[in-house]
Design an enzyme around this catalytic site. Structure first.
Site, PDB file in Angstrom:
ATOM      1  N   GLN A 399      37.870  30.749  41.335  1.00 36.25           N
ATOM      2  CA  GLN A 399      36.747  29.812  41.301  1.00 36.25           C
ATOM      3  C   GLN A 399      37.261  28.393  41.038  1.00 36.25           C
ATOM      4  OE1 GLN A 399      33.699  30.444  42.040  1.00 36.25           O
ATOM      5  NE2 GLN A 399      33.386  32.636  41.762  1.00 36.25           N
ATOM      6  N   GLU A 449      39.954  44.060  47.808  1.00 39.97           N
ATOM      7  CA  GLU A 449      40.147  42.692  48.300  1.00 39.97           C
ATOM      8  C   GLU A 449      40.983  42.748  49.571  1.00 39.97           C
ATOM      9  OE1 GLU A 449      40.651  38.890  49.174  1.00 39.97           O
ATOM     10  OE2 GLU A 449      39.340  39.464  47.508  1.00 39.97           O
ATOM     11  N   ASP A 500      31.269  39.584  45.160  1.00 39.95           N
ATOM     12  CA  ASP A 500      31.526  38.138  45.201  1.00 39.95           C
ATOM     13  C   ASP A 500      32.216  37.813  46.529  1.00 39.95           C
ATOM     14  OD1 ASP A 500      31.781  35.489  44.576  1.00 39.95           O
ATOM     15  OD2 ASP A 500      33.463  35.741  43.223  1.00 39.95           O
ATOM     16  N   CYS A 528      28.149  31.852  46.685  1.00 42.00           N
ATOM     17  CA  CYS A 528      28.353  30.397  46.632  1.00 42.00           C
ATOM     18  C   CYS A 528      27.635  29.720  47.800  1.00 42.00           C
ATOM     19  CB  CYS A 528      29.840  30.053  46.646  1.00 42.00           C
ATOM     20  SG  CYS A 528      30.717  30.677  48.093  1.00 42.00           S
ATOM     21  N   GLU A 571      25.728  28.015  43.012  1.00 42.49           N
ATOM     22  CA  GLU A 571      25.958  29.458  43.030  1.00 42.49           C
ATOM     23  C   GLU A 571      24.648  30.169  42.670  1.00 42.49           C
ATOM     24  OE1 GLU A 571      29.369  32.369  43.224  1.00 42.49           O
ATOM     25  OE2 GLU A 571      29.435  30.192  43.285  1.00 42.49           O
TER      26      GLU A 571
END
Length: 587
Positions: A399, A449, A500, A528, A571
């Site tokens: 972030q 990921e 996320d 975001c 966000e």
């Protein structure tokens, strides 16, 4: 001090400097005559496509079934009524034209024809502004000061508003997105109409409770200079007098390529501004021309800076366009950079991690990234958050606002009702910041990921912080989530997913997989880019069908979090639960 050999090598690099300062090109199609590849040179237009088809499906037809070796497939319209297929050569295009024109696919007879190249948007815009003869010398031009102010207004559009006004504007923006969800939901799932009506009455027209925006309002100093990562363009100033390391004043499509300095940009920390200033001095003293995005001449292209605001460790990534550079010149340049930061003026920056990255024009099929070379120091910096230490490599996602990220994680934890019995599925986990921050409060963490380096760093961060109840996997979320650890987790009665995703949102396949996980009763979605995530929210709520298995998810609570002061971005955290009409509309 450079040796005579090094000076000679650097002189060789500057031979093409005149290419950057030649007469401004007014022909918007001149780029087609250059030697470098462009997908516009050999393009087909394909029409009469089937009523229902997928772009991925079409690409498989072109490249796998028909083996036409396309360079790119582009859709010029949202409705997909026609598309462009680009090739590497005239021979490939001609062969494809013979095959595709009249080819029957999914009960449709395709129509293919040679497509005209589009004009260079920069030259086209310039001609629209000044005429075909280029800029009018009598017409007033932006000064460097005016260009800088234009750039500041683009990068930090809200910098002139008080922070209270910024928060009000962002709150209203998030509310409008949730209202749009309310408007579109009835067409998505009619079975939710009674549920939606009840929620709108309770929540003033919204589909769920919207809590007060979370921010760093109580610590005003952290509302400026908060960015821990910035990518700076290296270009010429508005008056075309000297190189600048900063931000562009506009986009290429807008006809703008000049760069303005960042001394007065409010969200960039002072330590980063100082590092940029030192690097700019090096660029100017080098005599090497900056990269020209129109002609592809020149070499200095970009500087990426990563800074830990807690440990103050600094990482620099120097990106250089090396396509026309001799290897000896590249090696001399790398040595000069190292010398500058270890023995020269740049030593004052105290760089902990110094990387060099070659760049060239991207060609379809060759990937979007170029290898990084560590020139000096360690290959990472360390950031601290919520009492944990995280190693951050050049390509790791983290972030951009560390202080606000702690607020974000605290809010997500509270919404998810995590306990010592909970299994947390960390989807799009990056370097593991979310999962590892929650690890001490839950039974175990399972992360996924797509970026391999980030996964390796997540595993290392777990070990470094003594966390033993977390495991991480590399791959596409929609593929890895089919694995046993996700489909049959420990504590299956108490599972929460934390999602996320990138700005574009979660892949539709991953959304459908979340729905199919029968043991998953709740999850938290961090976005975001809430506008882009809206389609994910609607897919989660769609009525059950063959492709959308599992009861729908509906929003229960939403919290805006201001991660990006001085900008309109915000966000959004949304907490979802399974819908069940028989048990108070949720399980």
């Amino acid at each position: 001090m450079k040796t005579e050999t090094e000076l000679n090598d650097l002189e060789n690099i500057t031979d093409d400097k005149t290419e950057c300062t030649e007469k401004v090109e007014s022909n918007p199609f001149a780029y087609l005559d250059r030697n470098d590849f462009t997908s516009e040179k050999f393009k087909l237009e394909v029409r009469n496509l089937p009523k229902y088809y997928g772009l991925v499906e079409f690409k498989k037809l072109i490249n796998q079934q028909l083996k036409l070796n396309s360079a790119k497939v582009k859709t010029p319209t949202r409705n997909g009524k026609w598309l462009y297929v680009c090739f590497h050569s005239e021979e490939e295009r001609s062969a494809a034209l013979d095959i595709l024109n009249g080819y029957k696919w999914k009960n449709a007879v395709l129509q293919a024809s040679v497509a005209q190249a589009v004009p260079d948007p920069l030259v086209k815009k310039r001609n629209e502004q000044f005429g075909d003869d280029g800029p009018d010398p009598k017409k007033p031009k932006l000064s460097n000061d005016e260009a800088e102010q234009q750039m500041i207004n683009n990068v930090t559009p809200l910098h002139n508003l008080s922070y209270d006004e910024q928060l009000i504007q962002k709150t209203n923006s998030i509310r409008n997105i949730l209202l749009e969800y309310t408007k579109r939901l009835p067409k998505t799932n009619k079975d939710l109409l009674s549920w939606l009506k009840e929620k709108k009455e309770i929540n003033n027209g919204l589909p769920c409770e919207m809590l007060e925006i979370q921010s760093l309002k109580e610590d005003a100093d952290k509302c400026t200079g908060y960015r821990n990562k910035c990518e700076f363009t290296i270009g010429m100033d508005m008056e075309n007098k000297e190189p600048v390391v900063g931000f562009r004043i506009g986009t290429y499509v807008q006809g703008k390529t000049c760069v303005a300095p960042i001394e007065n940009v409010s969200n960039v920390p002072q330590r980063m501004k100082t590092a940029v200033k030192y690097f700019q001095n090096f660029v100017r003293d080098s005599g090497i021309p900056v990269f020209n995005p129109e002609t592809y001449a020149g070499h200095w292209r970009q500087l990426t800076v990563r800074l830990s605001l807690k440990t103050e460790q600094l990482m620099l990534i120097c990106v250089v366009h090396t396509e026309t550079m001799e290897e000896t010149a590249i090696e001399s340049l790398k040595k000069s950079i190292v010398d500058y930061y270890t023995h020269g003026e740049g030593k004052e920056c105290k760089v902990d991690s110094l990387f060099f990255q070659k760049a060239k024009k991207r060609i379809a099929g060759e990937g979007n990234s170029f290898p990084l070379e560590l020139l000096h120091g360690q290959g990472y910096i360390v950031e601290e958050m919520k009492g944990l230490k995280f190693r951050i490599s050049p390509e790791s996602f983290f972030q951009v606002n560390t202080a606000a990220a702690e607020i974000l994680l605290n809010s997500a934890k509270e919404l998810a009702s995590i306990s010592s019995q909970t299994t947390v599925l960390d989807v799009c986990c990056g370097t593991g910041t979310i999962g590892l921050s929650l690890a001490k409060d839950c039974a175990n963490v399972v992360g996924v990921e797509i970026q391999e380096e980030a996964v390796n760093m997540a595993k290392f961060n777990a070990t470094e912080n003594g966390i033993t109840n977390a495991q991480f996997f590399c791959g596409k979320a929609e593929e890895i989530m089919n694995r046993h650890e996700f489909q049959n987790p420990e504590n299956a009665d108490d599972v929460v997913a934390v999602v996320d995703p990138p700005r574009a949102g979660l892949h539709n396949k991953a959304v459908l997989l979340l729905r199919r996980m029968k043991h998953l009763k709740r999850f938290v979605y961090l976005s975001c880019n809430p506008k882009a995530a809206l389609q994910n929210f609607l897919t989660l709520a769609m009525a059950e069908s063959k492709t959308k298995q599992g009861a729908p998810f509906v929003p229960v609570k939403a919290i805006p979090v201001d991660m990006f002061p001085q900008t309109p971005h915000c966000e959004l955290i949304v907490y979802f639960e399974r819908y069940n009409s028989n048990i108070d509309n949720k399980v």
